[in-house]
Design a protein around this motif. Structure first.
Motif, PDB file in Angstrom:
ATOM      1  N   GLU A 198      39.701  34.363  34.405  1.00  0.00           N
ATOM      2  CA  GLU A 198      40.467  35.607  34.360  1.00  0.00           C
ATOM      3  C   GLU A 198      41.763  35.434  35.137  1.00  0.00           C
ATOM      4  OE1 GLU A 198      38.160  38.774  36.019  1.00  0.00           O
ATOM      5  OE2 GLU A 198      37.875  37.774  37.942  1.00  0.00           O
ATOM      6  N   PHE A 199      42.750  36.264  34.782  1.00  0.00           N
ATOM      7  CA  PHE A 199      44.064  36.170  35.419  1.00  0.00           C
ATOM      8  C   PHE A 199      44.797  37.477  35.217  1.00  0.00           C
ATOM      9  CE2 PHE A 199      44.359  34.643  31.081  1.00  0.00           C
ATOM     10  CZ  PHE A 199      45.456  35.312  30.576  1.00  0.00           C
ATOM     11  N   ASP A 200      45.854  37.662  35.989  1.00  0.00           N
ATOM     12  CA  ASP A 200      46.756  38.807  35.846  1.00  0.00           C
ATOM     13  C   ASP A 200      48.083  38.324  35.288  1.00  0.00           C
ATOM     14  OD1 ASP A 200      44.964  40.622  36.787  1.00  0.00           O
ATOM     15  OD2 ASP A 200      45.834  40.804  38.791  1.00  0.00           O
ATOM     16  N   LEU A 201      48.528  38.986  34.226  1.00  0.00           N
ATOM     17  CA  LEU A 201      49.860  38.747  33.694  1.00  0.00           C
ATOM     18  C   LEU A 201      50.806  39.734  34.379  1.00  0.00           C
ATOM     19  CD1 LEU A 201      50.883  36.763  31.541  1.00  0.00           C
ATOM     20  CD2 LEU A 201      50.862  38.650  29.914  1.00  0.00           C
ATOM     21  N   GLN A 202      51.886  39.234  34.953  1.00  0.00           N
ATOM     22  CA  GLN A 202      52.797  40.054  35.755  1.00  0.00           C
ATOM     23  C   GLN A 202      54.130  40.229  35.041  1.00  0.00           C
ATOM     24  OE1 GLN A 202      52.078  41.255  38.882  1.00  0.00           O
ATOM     25  NE2 GLN A 202      50.243  40.088  39.451  1.00  0.00           N
ATOM     26  N   ILE A 203      54.727  41.417  35.242  1.00  0.00           N
ATOM     27  CA  ILE A 203      56.049  41.723  34.693  1.00  0.00           C
ATOM     28  C   ILE A 203      56.921  42.301  35.799  1.00  0.00           C
ATOM     29  CG2 ILE A 203      57.329  43.373  33.259  1.00  0.00           C
ATOM     30  CD1 ILE A 203      55.328  43.093  31.118  1.00  0.00           C
ATOM     31  N   ARG A 204      58.157  41.872  35.843  1.00  0.00           N
ATOM     32  CA  ARG A 204      59.210  42.568  36.577  1.00  0.00           C
ATOM     33  C   ARG A 204      60.323  42.834  35.570  1.00  0.00           C
ATOM     34  NH1 ARG A 204      55.531  42.414  39.406  1.00  0.00           N
ATOM     35  NH2 ARG A 204      55.366  41.876  41.629  1.00  0.00           N
TER      36      ARG A 204
END
Length: 244
Positions: free
Chosen positions: A62-68
């Motif tokens: 599992e992982f987190d996809l990050q956006i800025r």
């Protein structure tokens, strides 16, 4: 002691649920191994999308996809939600394609199998007890606002030997389709270091129910008008009062 307030009868023993299928989400009976990936998946003058770490278990990760981003929040729906950008909700025809605001994301194994976050690519995991072929890219918790968004994903099973590709595209932010690859051995080696807490058959607890609550503000009714006082029978009446 008062006999009126008798103690309630004892509650029944909680029913232990079997562990959920491994393809549904990260196992409850393991501690995963964290692996740094530091993949910048896409970047433009308007936004950046990246994946920093993955937590690897014996048969998935599992992982987190990050956006800025610096887009107008007033015009931006949840960039990960297929429900916010699904064609019928937007009144769009299939010929018009996907909504530009949806961040398209997917993975591809070295044998060509792939999964994406687009409608139709994630099977309904509750329709059968049989293990799907995979890969499964299942969304987990996420959210955001104020120039930041995060979306969790669970991938099952572990990728085979070879390359593992992460692909993303976000037209609204001028991010064209990009492909980033890693050697799947990074994840496969970490899976061997995942720690089992207890036997999987003992991981189910209670009824499997969860609790949540909400607070609501309820408007109070306005105070009723004061009722007129009844006339005093001992008070003399006004002879000039002609009210009928």
């Amino acid at each position: 002691m008062s006999s009126f307030f008798e103690p309630p009868p004892p509650l029944p023993e909680p029913r232990r649920e079997p562990p959920r299928p491994r393809w549904v989400g990260a196992p409850d009976a393991e501690i995963g191994r964290a692996v740094a990936l530091n993949l910048l998946l896409g970047r433009s003058d308007k936004a950046a999308v990246w994946l920093s770490t993955a937590t690897v278990y014996t048969d998935g990760f599992e992982f987190d996809l990050q956006i800025r981003h610096r887009l107008d929040e007033g015009l931006l729906d949840d960039p990960f939600s297929i429900y916010s950008h699904h064609l019928p909700r937007r009144g769009r025809s299939p010929e018009e394609g996907l909504d530009q605001g949806l961040l398209r994301f997917g993975i591809e194994f070295s044998d060509g199998r792939k999964a994406t976050n687009l409608p139709g690519w994630t099977p309904f995991l509750g329709e059968s007890d049989a293990a799907p072929e995979g890969p499964i890219l299942s969304p987990e918790a996420g959210g955001g606002g104020g120039g930041r968004w995060r979306q969790g994903f669970w991938v099952w099973p572990l990728p085979p030997r070879g390359t593992l590709a992460f692909v993303c595209e976000w037209p609204l932010a001028d991010i064209s389709e990009t492909r980033s690859e890693i050697d799947s051995a990074i994840l496969r080696d970490a899976a061997a270091e995942a720690a089992e807490l207890w036997p999987e058959a003992e991981s189910g607890s209670g009824t499997g129910a969860s609790w949540s609550y909400e607070t609501h503000r309820l408007p109070l009714p306005s105070a009723p008008p004061e009722a007129a006082e009844p006339p005093d029978p001992d008070e003399p009446t006004d002879p000039d009062d002609t009210t009928v």
